[in-house]
Design a protein around this motif. Structure first.
Motif, PDB file in Angstrom:
ATOM      1  N   VAL A   1      33.396  38.120  30.752  1.00  0.00           N
ATOM      2  CA  VAL A   1      32.788  37.061  31.569  1.00  0.00           C
ATOM      3  C   VAL A   1      33.863  36.297  32.337  1.00  0.00           C
ATOM      4  O   VAL A   1      33.749  36.050  33.538  1.00  0.00           O
ATOM      5  CB  VAL A   1      31.969  36.098  30.688  1.00  0.00           C
ATOM      6  CG1 VAL A   1      31.448  34.923  31.526  1.00  0.00           C
ATOM      7  CG2 VAL A   1      30.814  36.827  30.023  1.00  0.00           C
ATOM      8  N   ILE A   2      34.929  35.928  31.615  1.00  0.00           N
ATOM      9  CA  ILE A   2      36.025  35.209  32.276  1.00  0.00           C
ATOM     10  C   ILE A   2      36.656  36.085  33.355  1.00  0.00           C
ATOM     11  O   ILE A   2      36.969  35.623  34.455  1.00  0.00           O
ATOM     12  CB  ILE A   2      37.072  34.764  31.239  1.00  0.00           C
ATOM     13  CG1 ILE A   2      36.470  33.713  30.294  1.00  0.00           C
ATOM     14  CG2 ILE A   2      38.316  34.210  31.937  1.00  0.00           C
ATOM     15  CD1 ILE A   2      37.400  33.306  29.173  1.00  0.00           C
ATOM     16  N   SER A   3      36.848  37.354  33.047  1.00  0.00           N
ATOM     17  CA  SER A   3      37.421  38.282  34.024  1.00  0.00           C
ATOM     18  C   SER A   3      36.560  38.357  35.279  1.00  0.00           C
ATOM     19  O   SER A   3      37.062  38.307  36.403  1.00  0.00           O
ATOM     20  CB  SER A   3      37.559  39.676  33.401  1.00  0.00           C
ATOM     21  OG  SER A   3      37.958  40.618  34.362  1.00  0.00           O
ATOM     22  N   SER A   4      35.248  38.470  35.083  1.00  0.00           N
ATOM     23  CA  SER A   4      34.337  38.561  36.214  1.00  0.00           C
ATOM     24  C   SER A   4      34.358  37.294  37.060  1.00  0.00           C
ATOM     25  O   SER A   4      34.432  37.349  38.292  1.00  0.00           O
ATOM     26  CB  SER A   4      32.917  38.833  35.708  1.00  0.00           C
ATOM     27  OG  SER A   4      32.005  38.893  36.778  1.00  0.00           O
ATOM     28  N   VAL A   5      34.320  36.135  36.389  1.00  0.00           N
ATOM     29  CA  VAL A   5      34.289  34.860  37.115  1.00  0.00           C
ATOM     30  C   VAL A   5      35.593  34.641  37.874  1.00  0.00           C
ATOM     31  O   VAL A   5      35.591  34.242  39.049  1.00  0.00           O
ATOM     32  CB  VAL A   5      34.014  33.692  36.147  1.00  0.00           C
ATOM     33  CG1 VAL A   5      34.202  32.351  36.858  1.00  0.00           C
ATOM     34  CG2 VAL A   5      32.615  33.793  35.566  1.00  0.00           C
ATOM     35  N   LEU A   6      36.735  34.891  37.219  1.00  0.00           N
ATOM     36  CA  LEU A   6      38.027  34.693  37.881  1.00  0.00           C
ATOM     37  C   LEU A   6      38.192  35.643  39.075  1.00  0.00           C
ATOM     38  O   LEU A   6      38.720  35.250  40.124  1.00  0.00           O
ATOM     39  CB  LEU A   6      39.165  34.900  36.883  1.00  0.00           C
ATOM     40  CG  LEU A   6      39.379  33.788  35.843  1.00  0.00           C
ATOM     41  CD1 LEU A   6      40.508  34.160  34.900  1.00  0.00           C
ATOM     42  CD2 LEU A   6      39.685  32.462  36.541  1.00  0.00           C
ATOM     43  N   THR A   7      37.750  36.898  38.903  1.00  0.00           N
ATOM     44  CA  THR A   7      37.841  37.851  40.012  1.00  0.00           C
ATOM     45  C   THR A   7      36.995  37.379  41.187  1.00  0.00           C
ATOM     46  O   THR A   7      37.426  37.443  42.351  1.00  0.00           O
ATOM     47  CB  THR A   7      37.384  39.248  39.561  1.00  0.00           C
ATOM     48  OG1 THR A   7      38.192  39.681  38.467  1.00  0.00           O
ATOM     49  CG2 THR A   7      37.506  40.253  40.699  1.00  0.00           C
ATOM     50  N   PHE A   8      35.785  36.890  40.881  1.00  0.00           N
ATOM     51  CA  PHE A   8      34.920  36.369  41.951  1.00  0.00           C
ATOM     52  C   PHE A   8      35.600  35.209  42.676  1.00  0.00           C
ATOM     53  O   PHE A   8      35.598  35.150  43.918  1.00  0.00           O
ATOM     54  CB  PHE A   8      33.580  35.904  41.370  1.00  0.00           C
ATOM     55  CG  PHE A   8      32.742  35.141  42.362  1.00  0.00           C
ATOM     56  CD1 PHE A   8      31.979  35.809  43.308  1.00  0.00           C
ATOM     57  CD2 PHE A   8      32.732  33.750  42.366  1.00  0.00           C
ATOM     58  CE1 PHE A   8      31.215  35.114  44.230  1.00  0.00           C
ATOM     59  CE2 PHE A   8      31.980  33.043  43.282  1.00  0.00           C
ATOM     60  CZ  PHE A   8      31.215  33.723  44.220  1.00  0.00           C
TER      61      PHE A   8
END
Length: 708
Positions: free
Chosen positions: A156-163
């Protein structure tokens, strides 16, 4: 590395994420492609691509969030990190797996321009350049996602930071504009993270090496940083020490420095070295006319742009860069109106638009208003009761080259155009060409003058349908006897024209009776009267020979009485085939068969005659055997080639070594003729059948694995 690659490919297709990414990408590309290209018939595929790129802000984080974060969360990364596999191999294998998944919809998208091409003419080079831009943008976005995934164990953190990172990179140009309109050190640093500007440069139709290198180098940097992130963790697992951290930091600094310096060096190279114009109209390229003219310049000229360099018009900026690269005598300087709002008042009392140009030499200066750079049509909307504007052409090169000559020339030549004998009026296209050639022009009725004015650079007789009086004819001959220049465009007269014929006879020329019928299919367009003459090499056809057709509908053949005359030099630069003939019976034009009384060819349709006079001076007459050759209808059929020939002719008599009247480059396109039913059928196939087929396949694979 190959084992890692195969493992990741299988993993993504078994977990439904891979097919979901493919389906979503195909759906949105197909949606915009259907709406813009199929239903509206717009021939530029780049419009659909530019509308879809924002999709990467959502799809790439979902695709990449688990690539390394899931390994860390489940602790399976320790098995990989302690295995005899290089960290670079691990990262490259995973990245190539993701890139393969992205390459599948990109490969399918490559078929879309071919579908468009079956319904009309489209700029294929621009279409596939936009596909390349799409792939490069996605490649870099995936590399960023892989890097972020290596920094955390939470998907989740990876997805949010990438976004967040991709969103900031997408909006960075606007963010820099909000920080400082003129630019500063902070915006220059943040500009390194601007992904959309290089993407936009490629969509504009320029194969910009700087933009391609930016995406490739930043992708390599992101993968290198990913390796360093894993390397630090791998070293900690093996040796429980922090000493490797300093080494990694040093390597990161070196890598970042190399990438930044390489991009900066590439950015300083001349635009002509690092970019290729692939647009069908060559919007960003300078014509040979401009290049030849600039070679003749021996005085310095400064072009002031009323704009900050960051806020300039992109297309105009690329054109100016090419002028700057072309000659040391040309320099381009940007004047920010927010910092120096009254700068332009040194050169003009009129208000000028943002992005306007002020061209200055030691002799004089001139202003090119930004509103003249683009050609615009206004259409009345009966529903709203107002007017809508439509940009139809780009005239940057034409305006700038003409302005350069204007500030450097010593005298302005004058062209006189005869009236009073049924002459055809020139359209705005050709009168504007006269202005851009930096000539003054004036209509003249010879009955009002004793002689042709002394300041005439040339006299133009444009398609006279009535005969000259004997007195008017004599005035023209007297003008020629003094070394004058005449451009004669023959007209189809109702009766005999002995006095006009006397002008041709003065130069040993004769106009064949009737209209030319061309029997060679290569020399006419659809109708034997719609002539496509063979274009010879010469002054009047500069820039046309071997590249363009000239269109001469309903032409009249020109015959040379004696080509071996010692006092007259002839040059035939537009000619018919040997099988052409002049049909004398104008009442029976639907019959293309040769009849008794018709004149055999070949003929000249464009010929110059230079007569050496007794005092050693020369008189020149250029005759065009087609009254419609310099009309908009004929000109548009050959993409402005007739206009180029017209300005070449005028420029020769204006004593321009090279014509400085460059035609505007058209933005108008021929829309695709796609039947509504076919467009809907293709739209359903591309936006429903293919994407949902991928989803269905992914669901079946996922469901079967779940039941096991």
């Amino acid at each position: 590395m190959f084992a890692i690659y195969k493992r990741e490919i299988k993993s993504y297709f078994r977990s439904f994420i891979g097919l979901l990414f493919i389906a979503v990408t195909l759906f949105f590309v197909g949606l915009y492609y259907t709406a813009i290209n199929l239903l509206q018939g717009y021939p530029y595929f780049s419009y659909a691509v530019s509308s879809v790129v924002i999709l990467f802000l959502i799809s790439v984080p979902v695709l990449t969030m688990r690539i390394l974060a899931e390994e860390k969360r489940s602790r399976t990364d320790q098995l990989i990190l302690t295995a005899p596999v290089s960290v670079g191999g691990i990262v490259l294998g995973k990245f190539l797996a993701l890139l393969t998944i992205f390459a599948i919809p990109t490969g399918i998208i490559c078929v879309y321009p071919l579908i468009m091409g079956s319904f009309g003419t489209i700029p294929m080079a621009e279409a596939y350049l936009s596909v390349l831009a799409f792939f490069l943008y996605g490649m870099m976005a995936i590399a960023v996602g892989v890097l972020v995934s290596s920094l955390t164990e939470s998907q989740v953190i990876s997805s949010v930071l990438t976004f967040i990172i991709l969103f900031l990179a997408y909006m960075m140009d606007s963010i820099c504009g909000l920080i400082s309109y003129t630019g500063n050190w902070l915006t220059r640093i943040l500009g390194c993270l601007d992904m959309y500007t290089p993407f936009s440069n490629l969509l504009n139709g320029t194969l910009d090496v700087k933009s391609v290198f930016y995406f490739v180098s930043m992708t390599v940097l992101a993968l290198f940083l990913t390796v360093q992130s894993i390397q630090k963790r791998r070293y900690s697992i093996s040796f429980k020490t922090f000493s490797m951290g300093a080494y990694s930091t040093g390597m990161i600094a070196v890598a970042v420095g190399i990438i930044v310096i390489a991009n900066m060096v590439l950015g300083e190279l001349p635009a002509s070295w690092v970019s290729v114009d692939v647009t069908s109209e060559k919007l960003y390229s300078l014509t040979e006319q401009t290049k030849e003219y600039v070679k003749t310049m021996d005085e310095d000229v400064t072009i002031y742009v009323i704009s900050s360099e960051e806020g300039q018009d992109t297309v105009l900026g690329q054109t100016l860069q090419r002028y700057d690269d072309l000659s040391d005598h040309i320099s381009v300087e940007y004047v920010d109106p927010n910092i120096n709002p009254r700068f332009y008042t040194q050169y003009t009392n009129e208000n000028i638009s943002l992005n306007s140009l002020i061209i200055v030499s030691e002799k004089r200066n001139t202003v090119v208003d930004y509103n003249d750079i683009y050609e615009t049509d206004y259409d009345y909307d009966y529903y709203t009761g107002g007017y809508s504007s439509n940009t139809t052409g780009y005239d940057g090169e034409g305006q700038i080259t003409s302005a350069l000559d204007r500030v450097l020339t010593d005298d302005v030549p004058k062209v006189y155009i005869t009236t009073g004998h049924g002459e055809a009026a020139f359209s705005a296209t050709f009168t504007n060409a006269l202005k851009k050639e930096n000539t003054e022009y004036e209509t003249i009725n010879l009955m009002d003058y004793d002689t042709v004015p002394e300041d005439a650079a040339c006299l133009v007789i444009h398609g006279a349908t009535g005969d000259f009086s004997a007195d008017d004819s004599e005035k023209v001959i007297q003008y020629l006897d003094k070394g004058g220049n005449v451009i004669l465009v023959t007209g189809i007269a109702d009766g005999e024209t002995p006095n006009l014929d006397a002008l041709c006879d003065y130069m040993g020329l004769q106009v064949a009776e009737g209209l030319v019928v061309e029997q060679n299919e290569a020399n006419y367009y659809r109708n034997p009267y719609y002539l496509l003459p063979t274009v010879g090499y010469g002054t009047y056809t500069a820039g046309l020979y071997g590249q363009y057709y000239v269109f001469a509908p309903f032409g009249q053949g020109i015959l040379i009485e004696n080509e071996d005359r010692e006092d007259i030099a002839y040059s035939k630069f537009l000619t018919t085939s040997d099988s052409a003939f002049a049909k004398a019976d104008l009442a029976n034009l639907e019959n293309y068969d040769k009849s008794e009384g018709d004149t055999d060819g070949p003929f000249a349709l464009g010929v110059s005659a230079v007569k050496t006079l007794e005092d050693g001076t020369e008189a020149t007459m250029v005759v065009y055997g087609c009254e419609q050759i310099f009309t908009d209808n004929a000109n548009v059929m050959v993409s402005g080639a007739n206009q180029i020939m017209f300005t070449n002719t005028i420029g020769t008599f204006a004593e321009h070594e090279v014509s400085v009247s460059i035609p505007a480059k058209s933005y108008e396109v021929s829309y695709l003729m796609i039947p509504q039913s076919r467009a809907v059928l293709l739209g359903v196939l591309l936006t429903v059948v293919m994407p949902f087929g991928c989803l269905a396949a992914g669901f079946v694979i996922w469901f079967r694995r779940r039941r096991r």
